[in-house]
Design an enzyme around this catalytic site. Structure first.
Site, PDB file in Angstrom:
ATOM      1  N   HIS A   1       0.784  -1.010  -0.105  1.00  0.00           N
ATOM      2  CA  HIS A   1      -0.256  -0.476   0.754  1.00  0.00           C
ATOM      3  C   HIS A   1       0.574   1.293  -0.396  1.00  0.00           C
ATOM      4  CE1 HIS A   1      -4.064  -1.324   1.089  1.00  0.00           C
ATOM      5  NE2 HIS A   1      -3.670  -2.321   1.172  1.00  0.00           N
TER       6      HIS A   1
ATOM      7  N   ASP B   1      -7.587  -2.085  -1.457  1.00  0.00           N
ATOM      8  CA  ASP B   1      -8.526  -3.197  -0.022  1.00  0.00           C
ATOM      9  C   ASP B   1      -9.912  -2.865  -0.754  1.00  0.00           C
ATOM     10  OD1 ASP B   1      -6.386  -4.178   1.218  1.00  0.00           O
ATOM     11  OD2 ASP B   1      -6.950  -2.969   2.631  1.00  0.00           O
TER      12      ASP B   1
ATOM     13  N   GLU C   1      -6.093 -12.431   2.540  1.00  0.00           N
ATOM     14  CA  GLU C   1      -7.386 -11.655   2.695  1.00  0.00           C
ATOM     15  C   GLU C   1      -8.357 -11.234   1.462  1.00  0.00           C
ATOM     16  OE1 GLU C   1      -5.459  -8.473   3.367  1.00  0.00           O
ATOM     17  OE2 GLU C   1      -4.984  -8.810   5.551  1.00  0.00           O
TER      18      GLU C   1
ATOM     19  N   HIS D   1      -8.171  -7.700  -0.801  1.00  0.00           N
ATOM     20  CA  HIS D   1      -6.760  -7.091  -0.786  1.00  0.00           C
ATOM     21  C   HIS D   1      -5.781  -7.446  -2.243  1.00  0.00           C
ATOM     22  CE1 HIS D   1      -2.664  -5.371   0.247  1.00  0.00           C
ATOM     23  NE2 HIS D   1      -1.801  -6.037  -0.515  1.00  0.00           N
TER      24      HIS D   1
HETATM   25  C1  LIG Z   1      -4.555  -4.310   6.612  1.00  0.00           C
HETATM   26  C2  LIG Z   1      -5.498  -5.083   6.212  1.00  0.00           C
HETATM   27  N1  LIG Z   1      -6.046  -4.232   5.796  1.00  0.00           N
HETATM   28  C3  LIG Z   1      -3.623  -5.081   4.667  1.00  0.00           C
HETATM   29  O1  LIG Z   1      -4.065  -4.059   4.012  1.00  0.00           O
HETATM   30  N2  LIG Z   1      -3.137  -6.297   5.043  1.00  0.00           N
HETATM   31  C4  LIG Z   1      -1.904  -6.015   3.825  1.00  0.00           C
HETATM   32  C5  LIG Z   1      -1.345  -7.488   4.704  1.00  0.00           C
HETATM   33  C6  LIG Z   1      -0.902  -4.862   4.080  1.00  0.00           C
HETATM   34  O2  LIG Z   1      -0.810  -4.755   5.531  1.00  0.00           O
HETATM   35  O3  LIG Z   1      -0.551  -4.866   3.126  1.00  0.00           O
HETATM   36 ZN   LIG Z   2      -4.568  -3.818   1.823  1.00  0.00          ZN
END
Ligand SMILES: C[C@@H](N)C(=O)N[C@H](C)C(=O)O
Ligand SMILES: [Zn+2]
Length: 230
Positions: free
Chosen positions: A124, A131, A209, A212
């Site tokens: 990110h 997300d 997830e 994501h």
């Molecule tokens: C925290 C969650 N929304 C997320 O984005 N998880 C992935 C593994 C990340 O933090 O990059």
């Molecule tokens: Zn994410």
């Protein structure tokens, strides 16, 4: 289509709202309804910001989905590095985890990184991860939830974020969030539709997830960023 440079952003970044206003946004880390229970440092506004080729690819996936009666809804996009540091501090702090009954019913916050639900070096922060969930294109925009039952509980008791059952609510640190987990047939179909539309435009899903995705197509050289979201 080309768009002008987004005001106030480093070169190469764009506000998704300017690129495709039809993609819904509920940027959870800009307010208190997230696993920390507070607005996350670095988020001064609920704006999805991405590298331009990533926003373009998301807009193409959205066009694909709109034609089928669905829409994307983003929950997090570019994440300042200071937000990642705040997640680490939150996980290490002895403060009770008030939001655990909603976002992580079965795990302790100190396990979040080891179990892979949060990354210490997140894509990110490179501007290439998103997300994102799925809603029906004709459903009214839902306000950010204020409270909810367990994110892996029955659909009717989870955070109200889409009329579509995705198998868990967004940001649910639980086994059922794994994209291939056994979920109800409708949720399976919704996950498959989301993954299919995004994969067709160059996004790879993160297996733990369902929400994501990392963009794998061409981008400018990548680096970790820490400019605030505004
Ligand atoms: C925290 C969650 N929304 C997320 O984005 N998880 C992935 C593994 C990340 O933090 O990059
Ligand atoms: Zn994410």
């Amino acid at each position: 289509p080309a768009v002008a440079q987004s005001a106030g952003l480093p070169e190469g970044f764009v506000r998704l709202r300017e690129r495709d206003p039809s993609i819904r946004q509920d940027m959870r880390y800009a307010g208190p309804f997230n696993f920390t229970g507070r607005r996350v440092p670095g988020y001064l506004a609920g704006e999805c910001i991405l590298l331009r080729p990533v926003a373009d690819a998301l807009a193409r996936a959205q066009a694909r989905l709109l034609a089928e009666g669905y829409s994307l809804k983003v929950y997090d996009c570019y994440r300042p590095e200071r937000a990642v540091r705040a997640f680490v501090a939150w996980a290490q702090s002895p403060e009770p985890d008030r939001m655990a009954p909603i976002f992580s019913p079965a795990i302790h916050k100190s396990q979040q990184f080891a179990l892979g639900y949060i990354a210490k070096r997140s894509r990110h922060s490179l501007g290439i991860a998103v997300d994102v969930g799925l809603v029906r294109a004709d459903e009214p925009d839902l306000p950010t939830p204020r409270e909810a039952g367990p994110c892996d509980g029955p659909f009717a008791q989870r955070a109200r974020e889409s009329s579509l059952d995705m198998g868990t609510a967004y940001d649910c640190s639980a086994a059922a969030s794994a994209t291939a987990a056994r979920v109800a047939p409708a949720a399976r179909a919704n996950r498959d539709r989301l993954v299919g539309a995004l994969a067709a435009e160059g996004f790879r899903n993160y297996r733990l997830e369902w929400w994501h995705f990392d963009y794998g197509g061409p981008t400018p050289p990548l680096r970790v960023w820490d400019f605030p979201v505004k």
